[in-house]
Design a protein around this motif. Sequence first.
Motif, mmCIF file in Angstrom:
data_model
loop_
_atom_site.group_PDB
_atom_site.id
_atom_site.type_symbol
_atom_site.label_atom_id
_atom_site.label_comp_id
_atom_site.label_asym_id
_atom_site.label_seq_id
_atom_site.Cartn_x
_atom_site.Cartn_y
_atom_site.Cartn_z
ATOM 1 N N ASN A 125 15.242 -1.845 30.913
ATOM 2 C CA ASN A 125 13.834 -1.471 30.993
ATOM 3 C C ASN A 125 13.474 -0.953 32.375
ATOM 4 O OD1 ASN A 125 13.042 -1.971 28.375
ATOM 5 N ND2 ASN A 125 12.598 -4.130 28.754
ATOM 6 N N GLY A 126 14.114 -1.522 33.404
ATOM 7 C CA GLY A 126 13.860 -1.031 34.747
ATOM 8 C C GLY A 126 14.406 0.375 34.943
ATOM 9 N N PHE A 129 12.278 3.587 33.007
ATOM 10 C CA PHE A 129 10.942 3.970 33.435
ATOM 11 C C PHE A 129 11.042 4.706 34.768
ATOM 12 C CE2 PHE A 129 8.678 2.184 30.131
ATOM 13 C CZ PHE A 129 9.055 0.881 29.904
ATOM 14 N N ARG A 146 13.550 7.851 27.555
ATOM 15 C CA ARG A 146 12.657 6.802 28.042
ATOM 16 C C ARG A 146 12.160 5.987 26.865
ATOM 17 N NH1 ARG A 146 8.082 10.213 30.675
ATOM 18 N NH2 ARG A 146 8.532 11.417 28.791
ATOM 19 N N ARG A 151 4.986 3.553 32.796
ATOM 20 C CA ARG A 151 5.249 2.138 33.074
ATOM 21 C C ARG A 151 4.046 1.282 32.671
ATOM 22 N NH1 ARG A 151 9.045 0.523 36.959
ATOM 23 N NH2 ARG A 151 10.302 2.207 37.818
ATOM 24 N N CYS A 244 8.204 -1.400 25.483
ATOM 25 C CA CYS A 244 7.890 -1.629 26.906
ATOM 26 C C CYS A 244 8.039 -3.086 27.319
ATOM 27 C CB CYS A 244 6.477 -1.152 27.234
ATOM 28 S SG CYS A 244 5.171 -2.143 26.475
#
Length: 247
Positions: A125-126, A129, A146, A151, A244
């Motif tokens: 996830n880091g 984004f 993505r 974010r 997300c």
Amino acid sequence: MVKTEIIVEVGCDGGSLTVEGEYHGDIGWRFRGVRNEMALYDDCVEDGEPDDIAGFLEKTNSFDSLPEALKLFDRYPYWIDMYVVEVHPEFVDQVLAEVRSRGGASAEAHWHKALDRIRRGAELNGYVFPVRSVPTPNPNQSADVRRCFLRPLPEHYRAADLLDQAADALLRNDLVLGAQLLRECDFSRLREHCDKVRRINPPIHHRTNNPKYTPLPNSSGPRMPTAFVTREVLARDGYRCRFCGCR
């Protein structure tokens, strides 16, 4: 207002068990257990019956220690085999010790694998984004994959906490506090955040017009998932957005 954090959460078909924590400075951490089986609510409550939400959502009193809060979990001896949703980084060793005391080395190994999965997911996830600027989109150049256009904002997590507290207030029939908390979580930045992706925005969408697609044929089947599938998804994802990660 003290922030409520998830210390450990496990899920299964139909619900989840969570220990929440609040850090009170000199007093230290305070913990409480949460049993959430609201995924079963629609299936178990018939039309015309009273809405006994308390039977599907339970929150214990606050405790000074994590082992005390985990007593709620011990009503379900198989909780160590449930799907591990989240463990607070500060409490990993303590949680693993509790798991080991109940299920031995094999249960601890299962949790180590689950924590590795959670860690890899967080790293992913880091990565997905990326912070970048695209002044002139190139239609011939494919964009990096993505999971979300933008974010998540700190307000996303703050709103989730406030909504959780509003639900608690409504369960206590404190309508005034519930209404106040709902107003507090109405952040204008979240609305602005959403508006940024509602229309084509080249720096965000990496294109200048809507994509072309082949319409799907009309189907006579259901458009929405069944209650069984819904429970499976909730148990799998732990009440978090699969894109997300927001809860």
